[in-house]
Design a protein around this motif. Structure first.
Motif, PDB file in Angstrom:
ATOM      1  N   GLU A  52       0.790  -1.230   0.000  1.00 16.56           N
ATOM      2  CA  GLU A  52       0.000   0.000   0.000  1.00 16.56           C
ATOM      3  C   GLU A  52       0.821   1.278   0.000  1.00 16.56           C
ATOM      4  OE1 GLU A  52      -3.162  -0.366  -0.602  1.00 16.56           O
ATOM      5  OE2 GLU A  52      -2.822  -2.535  -0.503  1.00 16.56           O
ATOM      6  N   ARG A  78       1.113   2.518  -9.993  1.00 13.65           N
ATOM      7  CA  ARG A  78       0.021   1.655 -10.454  1.00 13.65           C
ATOM      8  C   ARG A  78      -1.006   2.440 -11.249  1.00 13.65           C
ATOM      9  NH1 ARG A  78      -0.637  -1.174  -4.722  1.00 13.65           N
ATOM     10  NH2 ARG A  78       1.315  -2.321  -4.779  1.00 13.65           N
ATOM     11  N   GLY A  79      -1.754   1.717 -12.079  1.00 14.48           N
ATOM     12  CA  GLY A  79      -2.854   2.312 -12.826  1.00 14.48           C
ATOM     13  C   GLY A  79      -2.473   2.795 -14.213  1.00 14.48           C
ATOM     14  N   ARG A  96      -6.480 -10.050  -1.607  1.00 16.52           N
ATOM     15  CA  ARG A  96      -6.006  -9.126  -2.646  1.00 16.52           C
ATOM     16  C   ARG A  96      -7.024  -9.005  -3.785  1.00 16.52           C
ATOM     17  NH1 ARG A  96      -0.683 -10.254  -5.015  1.00 16.52           N
ATOM     18  NH2 ARG A  96      -0.602  -8.004  -5.285  1.00 16.52           N
ATOM     19  N   GLY A  97      -8.196  -8.501  -3.480  1.00 16.20           N
ATOM     20  CA  GLY A  97      -9.275  -8.392  -4.461  1.00 16.20           C
ATOM     21  C   GLY A  97      -8.894  -7.609  -5.707  1.00 16.20           C
ATOM     22  N   ALA A  98      -8.200  -6.499  -5.540  1.00 16.82           N
ATOM     23  CA  ALA A  98      -7.799  -5.699  -6.702  1.00 16.82           C
ATOM     24  C   ALA A  98      -6.844  -6.488  -7.598  1.00 16.82           C
ATOM     25  CB  ALA A  98      -7.151  -4.391  -6.261  1.00 16.82           C
ATOM     26  N   HIS A 145      -6.816  -9.716  -7.914  1.00 13.99           N
ATOM     27  CA  HIS A 145      -7.600 -10.758  -8.595  1.00 13.99           C
ATOM     28  C   HIS A 145      -8.302 -10.186  -9.813  1.00 13.99           C
ATOM     29  CE1 HIS A 145      -7.919 -12.826  -4.417  1.00 13.99           C
ATOM     30  NE2 HIS A 145      -6.681 -12.785  -4.877  1.00 13.99           N
ATOM     31  N   ARG A 146      -8.871  -9.016  -9.673  1.00 16.42           N
ATOM     32  CA  ARG A 146      -9.529  -8.373 -10.818  1.00 16.42           C
ATOM     33  C   ARG A 146      -8.511  -8.077 -11.919  1.00 16.42           C
ATOM     34  NH1 ARG A 146     -11.976  -6.261  -6.356  1.00 16.42           N
ATOM     35  NH2 ARG A 146     -10.754  -4.353  -6.381  1.00 16.42           N
ATOM     36  N   PHE A 147      -7.326  -7.654 -11.531  1.00 17.93           N
ATOM     37  CA  PHE A 147      -6.246  -7.388 -12.488  1.00 17.93           C
ATOM     38  C   PHE A 147      -5.900  -8.655 -13.271  1.00 17.93           C
ATOM     39  CE2 PHE A 147      -1.550  -7.703 -12.937  1.00 17.93           C
ATOM     40  CZ  PHE A 147      -1.372  -6.788 -13.959  1.00 17.93           C
TER      41      PHE A 147
END
Length: 150
Positions: free
Chosen positions: A22, A93-94, A125-127, A129-131
């Motif tokens: 983070e 990131r992003g 780590r939901g973000a 996983h979406r990645f």
């Protein structure tokens, strides 16, 4: 951006990326322990392992991942590539760097003749996983781990 094999000089920066997802951790604040040194040397000495970094042109490490090539009888006897320790520095990131890093890793596995690229990711780590799903990775298996620490 430059994608290359990590050197010993990159070790504090890689450990900084792994230390906190983070916030940006200053590599100068990282204490590289004997176990880190041994692990890094073992990765470098093993032809089935690669620690890779993504750097800015001036040399700052902004991403990393480890690729391990696993022989097996499945996949028609082809190796599979295991991707671990994937990180992009939080302030970078992003902008597509993670996708670029993963694409380079997949290309490396494909060039080596691997039949599959796999990874695990902590359930929290939901973000991430979406990645991975945006990149085409499927949630095909449930993973299990057994902690061997006393």
């Amino acid at each position: 951006m430059i994608f290359r094999t990590a050197t010993r000089e990159d070790l504090p920066a890689v450990l900084a990326l792994l230390a906190d997802e983070e916030r940006v951790v200053d590599p100068a604040s990282i204490v590289v322990g004997e176990a880190h040194e041994r692990a890094f040397a073992a990765i470098g000495a093993d032809p089935r392992n690669e620690m890779l970094v993504l750097t800015e042109p001036e040399g700052n490490v902004i991403g990393c991942l480890q690729l391990t090539y696993i022989p097996g009888l499945g996949q028609d006897g082809r190796e599979r590539a295991l991707v671990e320790a994937v990180r992009i520095r939080p302030d970078r990131r992003g902008g597509g760097l993670g996708a670029e890093l993963m694409a380079l890793a997949v290309d490396r596995a494909r060039e080596r003749g691997c039949g599959l690229v796999q990874l695990t990711s902590n359930k929290r780590r939901g973000a991430a996983h979406r990645f991975y799903e945006r990149l085409g990775f499927a949630r095909s298996h449930e993973g299990f781990k057994l902690d061997l620490e006393p």
